[in-house]
Design an enzyme around this catalytic site. Structure first.
Site, PDB file in Angstrom:
ATOM      1  N   SER A   1       2.125  -1.352 -15.300  1.00 43.03           N
ATOM      2  CA  SER A   1       0.775  -1.746 -14.754  1.00 43.03           C
ATOM      3  C   SER A   1       0.399  -3.294 -14.697  1.00 43.03           C
ATOM      4  O   SER A   1       1.241  -3.971 -15.320  1.00 43.03           O
ATOM      5  CB  SER A   1      -0.379  -1.317 -16.073  1.00 43.03           C
ATOM      6  OG  SER A   1      -1.488  -1.843 -15.675  1.00 43.03           O
TER       7      SER A   1
ATOM      8  N   CYS B   1     -10.745  -3.277 -11.887  1.00 47.05           N
ATOM      9  CA  CYS B   1     -10.492  -4.016 -13.523  1.00 47.05           C
ATOM     10  C   CYS B   1     -10.323  -5.301 -13.333  1.00 47.05           C
ATOM     11  O   CYS B   1      -9.513  -6.077 -12.540  1.00 47.05           O
ATOM     12  CB  CYS B   1      -9.496  -3.310 -14.455  1.00 47.05           C
ATOM     13  SG  CYS B   1      -9.840  -1.628 -14.720  1.00 47.05           S
TER      14      CYS B   1
ATOM     15  N   GLU C   1       3.362   4.218 -14.231  1.00 43.48           N
ATOM     16  CA  GLU C   1       3.365   3.083 -15.057  1.00 43.48           C
ATOM     17  C   GLU C   1       3.455   3.054 -16.266  1.00 43.48           C
ATOM     18  O   GLU C   1       3.066   4.250 -16.798  1.00 43.48           O
ATOM     19  CB  GLU C   1       1.960   2.343 -14.192  1.00 43.48           C
ATOM     20  CG  GLU C   1       1.860   1.680 -13.140  1.00 43.48           C
ATOM     21  CD  GLU C   1       0.452   1.339 -12.908  1.00 43.48           C
ATOM     22  OE1 GLU C   1       0.510   0.513 -11.826  1.00 43.48           O
ATOM     23  OE2 GLU C   1      -0.318   1.252 -13.764  1.00 43.48           O
TER      24      GLU C   1
ATOM     25  N   CYS D   1      -8.987   0.063  -5.411  1.00 43.59           N
ATOM     26  CA  CYS D   1      -8.116   0.035  -6.497  1.00 43.59           C
ATOM     27  C   CYS D   1      -6.544   0.173  -6.188  1.00 43.59           C
ATOM     28  O   CYS D   1      -6.308   1.285  -5.102  1.00 43.59           O
ATOM     29  CB  CYS D   1      -8.591   1.188  -7.482  1.00 43.59           C
ATOM     30  SG  CYS D   1     -10.101   0.498  -8.259  1.00 43.59           S
ATOM     31  N   ASP D   2      -5.616  -0.324  -6.753  1.00 46.10           N
ATOM     32  CA  ASP D   2      -4.429   0.154  -6.978  1.00 46.10           C
ATOM     33  C   ASP D   2      -3.554   0.519  -5.624  1.00 46.10           C
ATOM     34  O   ASP D   2      -3.491  -0.361  -4.861  1.00 46.10           O
ATOM     35  CB  ASP D   2      -4.055   1.258  -8.348  1.00 46.10           C
ATOM     36  CG  ASP D   2      -4.396   0.429  -9.563  1.00 46.10           C
ATOM     37  OD1 ASP D   2      -5.542   0.898 -10.241  1.00 46.10           O
ATOM     38  OD2 ASP D   2      -3.892  -0.431  -9.950  1.00 46.10           O
ATOM     39  N   LYS D   3      -3.254   1.661  -5.628  1.00 48.06           N
ATOM     40  CA  LYS D   3      -2.522   2.090  -4.411  1.00 48.06           C
ATOM     41  C   LYS D   3      -3.130   2.359  -3.233  1.00 48.06           C
ATOM     42  O   LYS D   3      -2.616   2.304  -2.156  1.00 48.06           O
ATOM     43  CB  LYS D   3      -1.591   3.583  -4.589  1.00 48.06           C
ATOM     44  CG  LYS D   3      -0.905   3.363  -6.251  1.00 48.06           C
ATOM     45  CD  LYS D   3      -0.141   2.152  -6.105  1.00 48.06           C
ATOM     46  CE  LYS D   3       0.209   1.885  -7.689  1.00 48.06           C
ATOM     47  NZ  LYS D   3      -0.801   1.550  -8.524  1.00 48.06           N
TER      48      LYS D   3
ATOM     49  N   ASP E   1      -5.725   4.450 -11.803  1.00 45.62           N
ATOM     50  CA  ASP E   1      -4.424   4.280 -12.491  1.00 45.62           C
ATOM     51  C   ASP E   1      -5.122   4.162 -14.105  1.00 45.62           C
ATOM     52  O   ASP E   1      -3.915   4.771 -14.835  1.00 45.62           O
ATOM     53  CB  ASP E   1      -3.507   2.952 -12.121  1.00 45.62           C
ATOM     54  CG  ASP E   1      -3.028   3.160 -11.029  1.00 45.62           C
ATOM     55  OD1 ASP E   1      -3.243   4.093 -10.092  1.00 45.62           O
ATOM     56  OD2 ASP E   1      -1.862   2.555 -10.973  1.00 45.62           O
TER      57      ASP E   1
END
Length: 555
Positions: free
Chosen positions: A470, A193, A444, A121-123, A80
């Protein structure tokens, strides 16, 4: 045991399939063992996934040691941070569905008996959990772990710092030389992150849902403990298969209530309000976003983590991690400890010997950072189906705000206005046609929110959107406004200068227009042409539903 793999390994008619497996180098003995799919989202494009090849190797070692035959396959991922601020972000949320579909396709096509899912990560994390619930094969999640925080001038920093400082250059508040130093040190190595952003939020909640072993959410990527966790996960999935414990046995409606309780305590990303309903849907559970407001009243905000606070995931891990947060809540009767987990035991049983090791990182309920949980759902004539804000990251002076609307039909137009000094103190920036359908893909908005922070307006200007934010966003940033503009929601009827009233404690978001005026404007709207008319995103826009229901496909 009547395993799925028997369909391709046991009978005389399976000789062709066995022949193909033997082309992989598998022996007859290995084909007698359960076939364990190891879904690895390794990528050289994503810092959080750079070391997942090592996690997969450890998982396979654990599977083999427990008597299974590990078979690794891959799936896609989107970073992202790298996708932020350009057309790439259209693909981030949309990739979640591709990930779930691809895992379903491979697992069913190859008659796998069980799965170890390796995201970070993320999705990718929710996409894999969606696949686990959809397939309902014995499964376990083990992520790659969080990144360590960076250091600059004696302070911990992270990716959020870079976004905000880059905006500060345009306003003259940050020099190019300082930005270069921060850029070089904010992300010191592999891992998701380092703040309580979306990836770490979902990795933490994978523990709470019971789909990952304790430690999955917080053990740093660079720690050898992360690889030991991966080995244990590989062994444990074989035991889950032997005991026939499936995700559907673990994840119940109460599991999602537990997840929201920990979410409130941690101050997780607003994106959890998209992903938890989507995961629940795969389990046949309807998770109403109004539950967020119910639970935030009973569970206060206990952990002040970046982006709203000074601590990072490494600090949470040192304080005892998610088990310590659960322990704190369970001791105060704010958590249901009876729910089953992939350990084969309940959360309560898993907590034997667990203590909070730092009362400042994980505070007592009576000494909470905020009396109410980290997220809130706001409703009103501007968002009849709801909108979401990370109230734990909002400055006190912005919890109640009213101001004139400044309307933008794209993220890029809003960012240009912010960075060129065209937004004034007190304004409410409105970014629309960025929802699941209108974006498409519900981009985002870290660039505009960090730009507001970078020019010193994050405590003076609110931002609302039918897109999303985000996990690194802070400030009065209200997303997921539903219905979205592309569906003819009220946000589409706003005009420059309309007075918008935001009351986060009161859970309302309103535009000062009469019902008659709002209806008149909505009746005059014409649905715009889709921004993207071909390829996956065009199909995605036709299939995707409202953010209020998790932005899942409506079949």
């Amino acid at each position: 045991m009547n395993r799925p793999s028997n369909k391709v390994t046991k009978k005389i008619v399976n000789a062709p399939q066995r022949s193909l497996f033997k082309a992989l180098g598998l022996t007859d003995e290995e084909l007698e063992s359960p076939l364990i799919g190891v879904c690895n989202s390794y990528s050289e494009l994503i810092p959080g996934h750079q070391d997942l090849d090592k996690i997969a190797a450890a998982v396979k070692s654990g599977v083999t040691r427990a008597g299974g035959t590990p078979l690794e396959f891959g799936t896609i991922g989107v970073c992202d941070g790298i996708a932020m601020g350009h057309q790439g972000m259209h693909y981030s949320l949309a990739s979640r569905e591709l990930i779930a579909d691809s895992i379903e396709s491979v697992a069913r096509a190859h008659a796998l008996d069980a799965l170890v899912l390796i995201p970070n990560c993320d999705k990718i994390v929710p996409g894999m959990m969606m696949a686990a619930l959809r397939l309902n094969l014995p499964a376990i999640v083990v992520s790659g772990g969080p990144m360590m925080a960076g250091r600059h001038q004696g302070e911990n920093i992270d990716l959020k710092t870079v976004f905000e400082k880059s905006a500060g250059v345009s306003s003259g508040q940050v020099s190019k030389e300082e930005l270069a130093e921060i850029e070089d040190s904010a992300c010191p190595g592999c891992g998701s992150c380092s703040g309580m952003f979306t990836a770490n939020s979902m990795n933490c909640l994978s523990e709470v849902l019971g789909l990952a072993l304790p430690g999955n959410g917080t053990i740093p990527a660079v720690s050898s403990a992360r690889r030991r966790l991966a080995k244990r996960s590989g062994s444990q999935v074989v035991r889950l298969l032997e005991e026939d414990i499936r995700p559907g046995d673990i994840v119940t409606e109460e599991s999602f209530a537990n997840a929201l309780r920990v979410d409130m305590a941690l101050g997780c990303s607003t994106n959890t309000a998209l992903h938890l309903p989507a995961i629940a849907s795969e389990a046949g559970i309807k998770l109403e976003i109004d539950l967020i407001n119910e639970i935030k009243e009973e569970v206060p905000h206990l952990c002040s983590l970046s982006p709203g606070g000074k601590y990072h995931i490494q600090d949470l891990d040192e304080a005892g991690g998610i088990p310590a947060v659960i322990k704190r809540l369970l001791d105060n009767e704010r958590f249901n400890g009876r729910m089953l987990t992939v350990t084969g035991q309940s959360h309560g049983e898993n907590l034997a010997g667990i203590q909070v090791k730092n009362d400042e990182v994980i505070r007592e309920l009576a000494d909470a950072y905020h009396a109410k949980g980290g997220l809130a759902v706001l409703k009103g004539n501007l968002a009849p189906d709801g909108s979401v804000v990370k109230q734990a990251a909002v400055a006190d002076e912005m919890l109640v705000h009213q101001g004139p609307a400044r309307i933008f039909n794209s993220e890029e137009a809003a960012v240009e206005a912010i960075r060129s000094g065209k937004i004034n103190s007190g304004d409410v920036v409105v970014i629309r046609y960025e929802g699941p359908q209108g974006g498409p893909g519900m981009r985002e908005m870290l660039t505009p929110t960090s730009s507001l922070a970078g020019v010193g307006l994050d405590k003076e200007v609110a931002l609302i959107t039918d897109g999303r934010f985000s996990g690194a966003t802070r400030g009065a940033a209200i997303g997921h406004v539903s219905p979205e503009a592309m569906e003819g929601g009220p946000i589409a009827a706003l005009q420059d200068g309309d007075l918008i009233k935001i009351d986060i404690p009161g859970e309302t978001i309103e535009v000062e227009l009469s019902d008659a005026e709002l209806e008149k404007r909505l009746a005059q709207l014409e649905r715009p042409e889709p921004k993207i008319k071909s390829g996956y995103l065009a199909r995605y826009a036709r299939l995707v539903g409202s953010a209020s229901n998790g932005a899942i496909f409506e079949l």
